[in-house]
Design a protein around this motif. Structure first.
Motif, mmCIF file in Angstrom:
data_model
loop_
_atom_site.group_PDB
_atom_site.id
_atom_site.type_symbol
_atom_site.label_atom_id
_atom_site.label_comp_id
_atom_site.label_asym_id
_atom_site.label_seq_id
_atom_site.Cartn_x
_atom_site.Cartn_y
_atom_site.Cartn_z
ATOM 1 N N UNK A 1 0.804 -1.229 0.000
ATOM 2 C CA UNK A 1 0.000 0.000 0.000
ATOM 3 C C UNK A 1 0.837 1.280 0.000
ATOM 4 N N UNK A 2 1.918 1.325 0.796
ATOM 5 C CA UNK A 2 2.729 2.536 0.827
ATOM 6 C C UNK A 2 3.399 2.802 -0.522
ATOM 7 N N UNK A 3 3.939 1.729 -1.113
ATOM 8 C CA UNK A 3 4.600 1.866 -2.412
ATOM 9 C C UNK A 3 3.582 2.213 -3.491
ATOM 10 N N UNK A 4 2.376 1.650 -3.344
ATOM 11 C CA UNK A 4 1.339 1.925 -4.329
ATOM 12 C C UNK A 4 0.993 3.412 -4.322
ATOM 13 N N UNK A 5 0.937 3.999 -3.075
ATOM 14 C CA UNK A 5 0.645 5.436 -3.006
ATOM 15 C C UNK A 5 1.706 6.237 -3.741
ATOM 16 N N UNK A 6 2.985 5.830 -3.556
ATOM 17 C CA UNK A 6 4.056 6.553 -4.250
ATOM 18 C C UNK A 6 3.951 6.368 -5.760
ATOM 19 N N UNK A 7 3.486 5.179 -6.190
ATOM 20 C CA UNK A 7 3.322 4.963 -7.622
ATOM 21 C C UNK A 7 2.162 5.786 -8.175
ATOM 22 N N UNK A 8 1.093 5.901 -7.373
ATOM 23 C CA UNK A 8 -0.075 6.651 -7.847
ATOM 24 C C UNK A 8 0.248 8.126 -8.073
ATOM 25 N N UNK A 9 1.230 8.649 -7.292
ATOM 26 C CA UNK A 9 1.606 10.048 -7.493
ATOM 27 C C UNK A 9 2.066 10.272 -8.923
ATOM 28 N N UNK A 10 2.639 9.236 -9.525
ATOM 29 C CA UNK A 10 3.213 9.396 -10.865
ATOM 30 C C UNK A 10 2.176 9.208 -11.960
ATOM 31 N N UNK A 11 0.952 8.857 -11.580
ATOM 32 C CA UNK A 11 -0.099 8.610 -12.572
ATOM 33 C C UNK A 11 -1.235 9.595 -12.332
ATOM 34 N N UNK A 12 -1.419 10.525 -13.276
ATOM 35 C CA UNK A 12 -2.512 11.488 -13.125
ATOM 36 C C UNK A 12 -3.795 10.903 -13.668
ATOM 37 N N UNK A 13 -4.915 11.263 -13.035
ATOM 38 C CA UNK A 13 -6.182 10.712 -13.516
ATOM 39 C C UNK A 13 -7.215 11.823 -13.666
ATOM 40 N N UNK A 14 -7.949 11.760 -14.768
ATOM 41 C CA UNK A 14 -9.001 12.744 -15.022
ATOM 42 C C UNK A 14 -10.312 11.978 -15.175
ATOM 43 N N UNK A 15 -11.382 12.508 -14.557
ATOM 44 C CA UNK A 15 -12.593 11.688 -14.398
ATOM 45 C C UNK A 15 -13.758 12.201 -15.229
ATOM 46 N N UNK A 16 -14.705 11.301 -15.375
ATOM 47 C CA UNK A 16 -15.901 11.553 -16.176
ATOM 48 C C UNK A 16 -16.755 12.698 -15.647
ATOM 49 N N UNK A 17 -17.155 12.602 -14.364
ATOM 50 C CA UNK A 17 -17.989 13.657 -13.794
ATOM 51 C C UNK A 17 -17.096 14.643 -13.050
#
Lengths: 275, 273, 271
Positions: free
Chosen positions: A71-87
């Motif tokens: 989970x901790x590493x996943x959070x650091x990985x998520x920082x590198x992936x931007x996400x834009x949403x439908x609504x």
């Protein structure tokens, strides 16, 4: 660079959402992900940052195996992936600035985010991004005071505030009118060009996908049934993706937007000049 | 056809009953009447009817003795009134402090543990709700001795269930996509709560708290009857010596306070929402 | 377009205040709240010696709650319980029966103005006073015991049911009542055909809800002499019999939870 290998997702109910999906996205490429609703588009991009846990297969972002992170590493990985949403998925009751700054949450300790004391360079970057998407005057407004197009621009700024190496974009135009949709798509593609960012855009509007994406991936019932340039997307390929669906209706509506588009192009130029 | 017949014939139509169902319905009403009569007899077994028949005279007598209110007693009420407001306000604050963590533990989308902490939090909320604040006060006065502290704790313990229940329902109704979006930036659990959940529930949180404060003003006014401080203690003292003009004044003061607090709470809630 | 040409962006940002925008009022409110808190906490006198004794009593209470004694005071408990339960049922039935005409009279859309004012007045009086204060008066008038409790709860029920019933009637679909009125029906017939069918399920639901509330209240009004389980609880607590008090509290919680659950179930079944 993103590489997805043999990705499979089976929901707890037994529904198979994805089956053996494999593809690679090199730096700077904008991929349009098309397919009928229920084909697994939304599941696929959520498996990349593990908002949905994939059942099998691997997702590699620049040699980092995202599927194996704790989970901790996943959070650091998520920082590198931007996400834009439908609504838009903005936090409606926070200000525009707080929404953009929330892109830095993965980088700052809790107390700094709690007291809203972000580092100076983060704040300067947020102002620059708001300027880039044309909302510098709205920083102190609450997100629910903005129009749909403006909110999606805030969503883009939030994703870019993360300094991402990849953009995941889920139906960015689904709640927008045709003219605004084109403006938003153009903005996204421009930004990807400027930064050499790879992006996966999950989009239901084939005409928009053809116009803006470098490459199209077609999903049908959780499988990749088309992968190629927009020019290769023939009538026959579309029938393969969508089945018996009727194309003319979609193309007609595109023709109707032509007039709006000319106007919008002029506006885009104006915006470019302003920058 | 009389009006009565129509309503009886129509009842089954709204309820979609068959003839057998209609019969069951009649039997149900009959059962209710029988139950009522039986309960009535049980309840009035020990009633002294002499007192009841005498009630009109007693009422007239009481009116005579209770009116006019003894206005000069007011100077001895300001202190207890101040205490009453403090009991309500501090009790509400205590309730909030205890209820907020419980609500986050009880809400199915924010609870850290579904099997242990969530049932525990839900139990605390239910237990607090099913015991009236006056009973809490009775209990706490017996344990801690009379005084404001028992009143504050009683109000606080009763408020936990009320605030906790409404707040955890509000948390469960938050928009999941906003939470997902913040989590997707790589935010930690605490940051997701702070940036995505809290802003969404904040308006209902303020509304619930002010609403409960309004209710607590009413409740704290009577806690003194069991020794938990405030204006109710004065009421109890006046009742003990049958000083009815003072009782009238105290009730007028309580009513005035309730009206003012209701007005304040309506204004504040209006300003927030 | 390039970073060099771009203007220097600010590196500081402060969240603009959301609720109170005036700087003066924001500070005034904060200081006012702090001063109030200090003053209010100052009024709380804690007798620590008494609290230390209390802690020991608290332990005994917790022990009593965990090992409740149902038997030694069972006669008192059962009398109180029967009084509470019978009081609850009779007062709800009578209260609802009286509330119906008052509720109809308090509905703006069907009642004449003078009747509306009277009925709203009755509702306001019934709602403004706490059950316990009403109970004090009824005990003074009718003597100690369950009858005073019954009257108290009936009176409180009127304010509750009549107000909600009136609001329901005001919210009904006017078209249906209008259609009945157009057939030349009398006032009573309009209510019977046009309004009763729309409001009836809600009324039953409200009555069940009130039954629930009345039981909770019946556990309290005994403290001022209006009969019921509250009187038993009060006695056992003043005698420091925490194991009997624990038993009574467990019974109250159990009945409240049971009635909440079953009335919720019944309401869903009726509506």
């Amino acid at each position: 660079m993103l590489s997805v290998e043999k990705l499979t997702k089976v929901y707890r109910t037994g529904d198979k959402a994805l089956t053996d999906v494999s593809f690679e996205v090199p730096k700077g490429q904008v991929v349009g992900l098309i397919g009928p609703s229920g084909a697994g588009k939304s599941t696929l991009i959520r498996c990349v940052n593990r908002l949905v846990e994939p059942t099998e297969g691997t997702v590699r972002l620049n040699d980092l195996d995202v599927t194996r992170l704790r989970s901790g590493e996943l959070r650091r990985a998520r920082r590198r992936i931007g996400m834009i949403f439908q609504e838009y998925a903005l936090v409606e009751r926070l200000t525009v600035m707080e929404n953009v700054l929330s892109g830095r949450l993965g980088y700052v300790p809790f107390w700094r985010s709690f007291t809203r004391r972000f580092p100076g360079e983060d704040i300067a970057k947020a102002f620059r991004l708001l300027d880039r998407v044309g909302l510098s005057a709205h920083a102190d407004k609450r997100a629910d005071a903005l129009s749909g197009g403006q909110r999606q621009r805030v969503g883009i700024a939030r994703a870019l505030e993360q300094d991402p190496e990849l953009l995941l974009i889920d139906e960015p135009t689904a709640s927008l009118d045709p003219k605004t949709s084109r403006q938003i798509m153009r903005l996204i593609v421009e930004i990807c060009r400027e930064r050499g960012l790879p992006a996966i855009i999950n989009i239901h509007d084939v005409v928009l996908a053809q116009q803006f994406a470098d490459r199209i991936i077609g999903l049908q019932a959780g499988r990749v049934v088309f992968d190629g340039g927009p020019a290769m997307l023939t009538e026959e390929a579309l029938t393969r993706i969508y089945g018996e669906e009727d194309w003319t209706a979609m193309q007609q509506s595109a023709a109707e937007d032509e007039a709006a588009e000319a106007e919008e192009r002029a506006e885009a130029k104006k915006m470019m000049r302003a920058l | 056809m009389t009006v009565r017949d129509i309503s009886a014939a129509e009842a089954p139509i709204w309820h979609h009953r068959t003839p057998a169902g209609r019969l069951a319905l009649y039997a149900g009403w009959l059962g209710l009447v029988a139950l009522f009569v039986w309960c009535w007899n049980l309840m009035t077994e020990r009633t002294m009817w002499v007192f009841v028949y005498d009630a009109p005279t007693a009422a007239a007598d009481l009116m005579n003795r209770a009116w006019p209110p003894r206005w000069s007693y007011m100077e001895r009420l300001w202190g207890p009134l101040w205490d009453t407001i403090n009991i309500a306000t501090l009790g509400t604050l205590l309730g909030i402090v205890l209820a907020v963590p419980l609500a986050f533990l009880a809400a199915s989308n924010t609870t850290p543990s579904r099997l242990i902490l969530r049932p525990f939090a839900l139990f605390c909320i239910v237990a607090s709700r099913s015991i009236n604040s006056l009973i809490w006060a009775l209990l706490l006065v017996s344990i801690l001795g009379p005084g404001i502290l028992a009143g504050i704790l009683a109000i606080g313990f009763r408020s936990v269930g009320f605030i906790g229940k409404l707040l955890y329902e509000a948390i469960e109704e938050t928009d999941a996509s906003q939470v997902e979006a913040v989590a997707a930036t790589g935010a930690s659990q605490a940051q997701v709560l702070n940036y995505a959940v809290v802003p969404q529930v904040l308006p209902s949180f303020y509304g619930i708290s002010v609403f409960r404060w309004d209710i607590n003003i009413r409740e704290s006014a009577i806690l003194g009857l069991v020794g938990a401080g405030g204006i109710g203690a004065q009421l109890q003292a006046s009742l003990n010596v049958l000083a009815w003009p003072q009782v009238t004044l105290i009730i007028i003061v309580i009513l005035g306070t309730v009206v003012v607090s209701e007005w304040v709470s309506a204004r504040v809630r209006h300003a927030i929402i | 377009m390039s970073d060099a040409a771009s203007p220097a962006y600010p590196t500081r940002w402060k969240r603009p205040p959301q609720m109170v925008t005036s700087r003066f009022w924001r500070h005034a409110l904060t200081i006012g709240a702090l001063v109030y808190l200090v003053l209010a906490i100052g009024t709380v006198e804690v007798n620590w010696q008494r609290v230390m004794v209390g802690l020991e009593r608290g332990q005994r209470f917790v022990a009593g709650f965990l090992q409740p004694d149902f038997t030694s005071r069972w006669r008192d408990i059962s009398t109180g319980l029967i009084e509470s339960l019978t009081m609850t049922l009779t007062s709800t039935v009578v209260g609802v029966l009286i509330s119906v005409p008052i509720g109809i009279g308090a509905a703006r859309n069907i009642a004449p103005a003078w009747l509306y004012m009277i009925c709203r007045g009755i509702i306001a009086v019934s709602r403004a006073l706490q059950e316990i204060i009403i109970a004090i008066f009824f005990v003074a008038l009718f003597g100690f015991g369950a009858f005073a409790g019954f009257l108290t709860l009936s009176f409180a029920t009127i304010g509750f049911i009549a107000k909600l019933l009136a609001e329901d009637i005001e919210d009904i679909d006017e078209a249906q009542a209008e259609a009945i009125r157009a057939t030349g029906a009398s006032w009573v017939q309009v209510i019977n055909y046009g309004i009763q069918p729309q409001v009836m399920p809600r009324l039953i639901g409200l009555s069940l809800y009130r039954l629930d509330i009345n039981f909770r209240e019946s556990a309290v009004i005994g403290i001022v002499g209006a009969g019921g389980i509250g009187a038993t609880l009060n006695t056992s607590l003043s005698r420091y019999e925490y194991d009997s008090a624990g038993a009574i509290l467990i019974i109250i919680i159990a009945i409240v939870m049971l009635s909440e659950y079953s009335s919720g179930y019944l309401r869903r079944w009726v509506q």
